[in-house]
Design a protein around this motif. Structure first.
Motif, PDB file in Angstrom:
ATOM      1  N   UNK A  97    -121.913 -56.646 -57.448  1.00 25.34           N
ATOM      2  CA  UNK A  97    -121.907 -57.399 -56.184  1.00 25.34           C
ATOM      3  C   UNK A  97    -123.286 -57.962 -55.866  1.00 25.34           C
ATOM      4  N   UNK A  98    -124.332 -57.208 -56.170  1.00 25.44           N
ATOM      5  CA  UNK A  98    -125.699 -57.720 -55.976  1.00 25.44           C
ATOM      6  C   UNK A  98    -125.920 -58.921 -56.887  1.00 25.44           C
ATOM      7  N   UNK A  99    -125.470 -58.835 -58.121  1.00 25.84           N
ATOM      8  CA  UNK A  99    -125.594 -59.948 -59.053  1.00 25.84           C
ATOM      9  C   UNK A  99    -124.845 -61.181 -58.580  1.00 25.84           C
ATOM     10  N   UNK A 100    -123.668 -60.998 -58.035  1.00 24.21           N
ATOM     11  CA  UNK A 100    -122.900 -62.123 -57.509  1.00 24.21           C
ATOM     12  C   UNK A 100    -123.638 -62.757 -56.336  1.00 24.21           C
ATOM     13  N   UNK A 101    -124.217 -61.943 -55.467  1.00 16.95           N
ATOM     14  CA  UNK A 101    -124.988 -62.473 -54.336  1.00 16.95           C
ATOM     15  C   UNK A 101    -126.208 -63.250 -54.781  1.00 16.95           C
ATOM     16  N   UNK A 102    -126.930 -62.730 -55.770  1.00 18.25           N
ATOM     17  CA  UNK A 102    -128.110 -63.428 -56.296  1.00 18.25           C
ATOM     18  C   UNK A 102    -127.689 -64.739 -56.941  1.00 18.25           C
TER      19      UNK A 102
END
Length: 70
Positions: free
Chosen positions: A44-49
């Motif tokens: 999810x952090x990767x998707x946000x970035x």
């Protein structure tokens, strides 16, 4: 209480230890759940970035390019 004693006698040294996912892997079910939670948060952090970078390139970047040409 009799069932507990029978289970303890049947399992021997393994009594009270967590069950492994597969007998030849050194990971328990609880460790697998923790790894799953960590990787899910990381995804999810990767998707946000990725979304932030995409927004910057497609919207903010061209605005600065237009401003520099003027």
């Amino acid at each position: 209480m009799g069932e507990s004693k029978r289970r303890k006698a049947a399992l021997g040294e393994k009594y009270g230890q967590e069950e492994k996912i597969v007998s030849w892997l050194p990971f328990t079910n609880k460790q697998a759940e923790e790894a799953y939670k960590i990787t899910t948060k990381g995804a999810w952090v990767g998707i946000g970035v990725l979304a932030a970078i995409w927004f910057t390139i497609w919207f903010i970047g061209p605005a600065f390019g237009w401003w520099m040409v003027q």
